[in-house]
Scaffold this motif. Structure first.
Motif, mmCIF file in Angstrom:
data_model
loop_
_atom_site.group_PDB
_atom_site.id
_atom_site.type_symbol
_atom_site.label_atom_id
_atom_site.label_comp_id
_atom_site.label_asym_id
_atom_site.label_seq_id
_atom_site.Cartn_x
_atom_site.Cartn_y
_atom_site.Cartn_z
ATOM 1 N N THR A 88 4.341 -20.482 -1.399
ATOM 2 C CA THR A 88 4.710 -21.868 -1.706
ATOM 3 C C THR A 88 5.812 -22.358 -0.767
ATOM 4 O O THR A 88 6.550 -21.574 -0.158
ATOM 5 C CB THR A 88 5.205 -22.003 -3.154
ATOM 6 O OG1 THR A 88 6.380 -21.212 -3.314
ATOM 7 C CG2 THR A 88 4.149 -21.551 -4.147
ATOM 8 N N LYS A 133 10.307 -35.139 -4.446
ATOM 9 C CA LYS A 133 9.970 -33.771 -4.033
ATOM 10 C C LYS A 133 8.538 -33.691 -3.532
ATOM 11 O O LYS A 133 7.665 -34.429 -3.998
ATOM 12 C CB LYS A 133 10.100 -32.766 -5.187
ATOM 13 C CG LYS A 133 11.527 -32.414 -5.561
ATOM 14 C CD LYS A 133 11.541 -31.317 -6.609
ATOM 15 C CE LYS A 133 12.982 -30.905 -6.911
ATOM 16 N NZ LYS A 133 13.025 -29.784 -7.892
ATOM 17 N N ASN A 174 12.682 -30.997 -0.692
ATOM 18 C CA ASN A 174 13.603 -31.738 -1.562
ATOM 19 C C ASN A 174 14.167 -32.969 -0.837
ATOM 20 O O ASN A 174 14.230 -33.010 0.403
ATOM 21 C CB ASN A 174 14.749 -30.824 -1.995
ATOM 22 C CG ASN A 174 14.272 -29.671 -2.857
ATOM 23 O OD1 ASN A 174 13.540 -29.891 -3.809
ATOM 24 N ND2 ASN A 174 14.651 -28.447 -2.498
ATOM 25 N N PHE A 231 5.602 -30.463 -2.782
ATOM 26 C CA PHE A 231 5.327 -29.060 -3.122
ATOM 27 C C PHE A 231 4.016 -28.644 -2.469
ATOM 28 O O PHE A 231 3.011 -29.357 -2.548
ATOM 29 C CB PHE A 231 5.232 -28.881 -4.629
ATOM 30 C CG PHE A 231 4.979 -27.457 -5.048
ATOM 31 C CD1 PHE A 231 6.011 -26.528 -5.087
ATOM 32 C CD2 PHE A 231 3.691 -27.022 -5.374
ATOM 33 C CE1 PHE A 231 5.781 -25.216 -5.462
ATOM 34 C CE2 PHE A 231 3.459 -25.714 -5.743
ATOM 35 C CZ PHE A 231 4.509 -24.803 -5.791
ATOM 36 N N GLU A 278 8.749 -25.779 -0.911
ATOM 37 C CA GLU A 278 9.317 -26.941 -1.603
ATOM 38 C C GLU A 278 10.033 -27.840 -0.598
ATOM 39 O O GLU A 278 10.760 -27.358 0.279
ATOM 40 C CB GLU A 278 10.306 -26.501 -2.678
ATOM 41 C CG GLU A 278 9.667 -25.839 -3.872
ATOM 42 C CD GLU A 278 10.675 -25.604 -4.990
ATOM 43 O OE1 GLU A 278 11.795 -26.122 -4.873
ATOM 44 O OE2 GLU A 278 10.319 -24.902 -5.943
ATOM 45 N N LYS A 284 4.873 -28.621 -9.712
ATOM 46 C CA LYS A 284 6.089 -27.998 -9.187
ATOM 47 C C LYS A 284 5.966 -26.476 -9.113
ATOM 48 O O LYS A 284 6.857 -25.811 -8.603
ATOM 49 C CB LYS A 284 7.286 -28.368 -10.074
ATOM 50 C CG LYS A 284 7.638 -29.838 -10.019
ATOM 51 C CD LYS A 284 8.896 -30.148 -10.827
ATOM 52 C CE LYS A 284 8.570 -30.196 -12.310
ATOM 53 N NZ LYS A 284 9.742 -30.659 -13.106
#
Length: 733
Positions: free
Chosen positions: A48, A35, A52, A37, A50, A93
């Motif tokens: 934010t 991951k 993946n 971030f 993310e 995270k």
């Protein structure tokens, strides 16, 4: 393992110009979790991203470029406290960038680079007038405030605010009310030499319309120089302090907020984008270069700012920011002030000049005229003779609202004619003359006191006349007066009518808290209403003072025909009140013994009659009469309206009244059309009865206490004391 994959996995965060202030960027990766971030902390929040299913190669080397790489132009601005961290614990995270050793430089940057929270609050600049109230007339072109702002970089926020109140009669009177479609209030423009409605002329602008305040701004995409929102105002805004705040943020929003008096604020939002601006000009008041009539009223506590924090985006933020700020709502009470217009007795004729007085004040909600008058019959008498007039503009046409703010006349038909006015809306509608009359019944030939007052909070006027032996009053309900800072008072004569003929004395005009009164008590520690001057004009009669020695004990024998008191009270005028009272004590064995007790149906106690040569039961014989019956006292009166000569009510007495001191008071008011009796047995509570009756008109009454009523009845057996009787105005209770 053959080199396939995505070399540029892209996601974006929209900065919304928040990058013009310090912002923190974190970008981390975890091989174990596959991951990535991203966290970006702006001064107004955190955003934010993310990533993946991300696979990075293992490597022993990392090459970092800060501010500029080899392919693109570099960052333009400031950079501080940059760290590159490796190893366990460096991947986050969630947007929590705290670390015991501050390995991300987050704590250092936050404490060093960011402004203190309190400096983020709006810091508008108050203009040089502070809390001074700025008058702004509808016909005056000059602005009250002009302020220019210049900057080397584009403004990110700007706004202005002020308190204002609309006034029909100040600084100049609108004779027909607020009847133009638009009244200019304020504008913020990007042009030093601005026009009316080019792009940028109405960056943030406000007008007063018909029923609403009109807020305009502009938008660059799609191009619109006049984006409009309206906020309705209450139906009655006369003198209503109203707070305005209009501001913009380059995040893409303008917000107008209005607070009407003590009500919660309301807002209107504009999703607009302004051009990048380095110059702004603020104009408050005036006629907008003669394009519109000006807002008529006052401005105060003007603020304006182009600093960060000038933008107020919500009602809640508005409440918080202005909660501890000065407000015209927090004051405004006007202390009582008395202007003594005539402080002696003056003689005048119908053609004598008026006594003119100008009273300057600060928009009181209460005011009143009061004074003493005594009429002399002029030859000939005209239809109207002016007593007084209070008006709010000069000269008076006697046609406009406020020309008869408070006014009175002696009129044909035997009346004192009192009148006021009331506006019905903000557009000049309403009656300029709301008269009511009090019949003087020739009582104006004696000194009489006139009070006429107004209360803005209650929307009521109240008039009171104290005659020599009586009084009258009038209620004026649902009355709306304009606020004014100056009152023109004419005493004895106005500009339109013949004047008062006779004597005038002790005239006052009161403004401020306590000027409005109701009832009949106009006493004041400083005699503000000059009511207490009555003692110098009308000899005051003490109604409690008996016509005989109150210490005299009158012994009354059951078989003695002679009254204990027999007196005639006369007046030159018709009586409006009369009454009598005494203490009595029934005794079986004194002054003579009743061998068989009190066994007769009636024992005569007293009577007050309107007939000096009275009989038993003709009209007026029993105006106020009392007998002792079997088990009760018997109160009789008469009613001229229906011809009843013997109107009866009884009040029971205790089983044992032997030696019980009993107090009785019986009185009549022609004004109230009532006869009322009170009785008190020893320490028991008072009991009473009320007759709704009208007595014959009379200028004299005869009072008889005790005896056998010219041998018609056995007499009350016992004693009377502390006897009082009167035909003065204070007799009724």
């Amino acid at each position: 393992m053959n080199g396939a994959g995505n070399p540029n996995m892209v996601s974006n965060i929209v900065h919304k110009n928040r990058h013009l202030e310090w912002f923190f960027v974190y970008f981390g990766y975890s091989k174990n979790e596959r991951k990535g971030f991203v966290g970006v902390k702006f001064t107004g929040g955190i955003e934010t991203i993310e990533y993946n299913n991300v696979n990075h190669y293992y490597t022993p080397y990392f090459y970092t470029f800060v501010g500029k790489d080899k392919q693109f132009p570099g960052f333009n601005g400031k950079i501080g406290y940059v760290n590159f961290a490796l190893g366990s614990g460096t991947f986050r995270k969630t947007p929590d960038f705290k670390h015991p050793n501050d390995v991300f430089g987050f704590d250092k940057g936050e404490s060093t680079l960011l402004k203190k929270p309190e400096s983020k609050k709006p810091q508008p600049i108050t203009d040089e007038t502070g809390e001074k109230q700025l008058p702004n007339a509808h016909n005056e072109n000059s602005p009250k405030v002009i302020k220019e702002f210049r900057s080397d970089v584009a403004f990110t926020e700007y706004g202005y605010g002020f308190w204002a109140r609309f006034l029909t009669a100040y600084p100049v009177k609108l004779p027909n009310g607020k009847n133009a479609p638009w009244y200019f209030m304020a504008r913020l423009t990007q042009h030093e030499n601005y026009d009316n409605i080019r792009m940028g002329d109405r960056i943030l602008a406000i007008w007063q319309g018909q029923g609403y305040y009109h807020f305009t701004t502009n938008n660059v995409q799609p191009a619109n120089p006049n984006v409009i929102r309206n906020i309705n105002y209450p139906s009655d805004i006369e003198g209503l302090w109203t707070h305005f705040y209009f501001s913009y943020s380059n995040t893409g929003k303008a917000v107008a907020i209005v607070k009407f008096g003590d009500l919660d604020p309301v807002s209107a939002e504009f999703p607009v984008k302004h051009p990048d601006l380095k110059y702004l000009k603020f104009i408050l008041g005036g006629k907008d270069q003669n394009r519109y009539p000006g807002f008529n009223g006052q401005f105060t506590q003007v603020v304006y700012s182009t600093s960060v924090g000038a933008f107020i985006d919500s009602v809640d933020s508005h409440k918080k920011f202005f909660a501890d700020k000065a407000s015209p709502l927090k004051g405004g009470k006007v202390p009582l002030s008395t202007t003594r217009i005539i402080d002696s007795q003056v003689d005048r004729q119908a053609n004598s000049d008026p006594t003119k007085t100008t009273v300057d004040t600060v928009f009181p909600k209460e005011y009143a005229f009061s004074g003493w008058f005594k009429w002399s019959q002029p030859t000939p008498q005209q239809a109207w003779h002016n007593l007084f007039r209070v008006q709010i503009s000069q000269p008076s046409t006697d046609r406009n609202l406020g020309d008869r703010t408070l006014a009175g006349w002696v009129g044909n038909g035997g009346i004192i004619h009192l009148t006021t006015y009331s506006y019905r809306n903000m557009n000049g509608a309403g009656p300029n003359n709301l008269p009511q009359d009090i019949p003087h019944k020739n009582r104006h030939f004696d000194w009489f006191f006139v009070y006429f007052g107004y209360n803005k909070n209650d929307k009521q006027g109240y008039a009171y006349i104290k005659w020599k032996d009586s009084d009258d009053n009038l209620d004026f309900k649902d009355i709306n007066h304009y606020f004014a800072n100056r009152y023109y008072v004419f005493t004895g004569r106005d500009a339109q009518f013949p004047g008062f003929n006779g004597k005038v004395a002790y005239v006052s005009f009161n403004v401020g808290e306590g000027a409005s009164r109701r009832g009949s008590d106009f006493s004041h520690p400083d005699d503000a209403f000059r009511f207490d001057k009555a003692g110098q004009l009308i000899p005051k009669v003490d109604p409690s003072k008996p016509k005989v020695d109150e210490n005299t004990v009158h012994v009354n024998k059951v078989d003695n025909n002679s009254p204990r008191v027999d007196d005639v009270l006369r007046s030159n005028d018709n009586l409006v009140e009369y009454g009598y009272g005494f203490w009595a004590r029934f005794l079986t064995a004194y002054p003579v013994r009743l061998i068989y007790g009190k066994n007769q149906p009636w024992y005569f106690v007293s009577r007050l009659t309107t007939n000096e040569d009275y009989d038993n039961v003709r009209m007026g014989d029993r105006a106020l009469a009392i007998w002792q019956g079997q088990g009760y006292y018997h109160f009789t009166t008469c009613n001229k309206q229906n011809g009843a000569v013997n109107v009866i009510q009884n009040i029971n007495y205790p089983n044992d009244i032997e030696g019980v001191w009993t107090y009785i008071y019986y009185s009549y008011s022609a004004e109230k059309k009532k006869a009322v009796a009170f009785i008190k047995y020893g320490s028991e509570d008072f009991k009473s009865i009320t007759h709704q009756v009208v007595h014959p008109t009379t200028q004299s009454v005869r009072f008889i206490l005790g005896g056998m009523d010219e041998k018609r009845y056995p007499a009350f057996n016992g004693v009377f004391t502390k006897v009082v009787y009167s035909h003065q105005v204070w007799s009724f209770c």
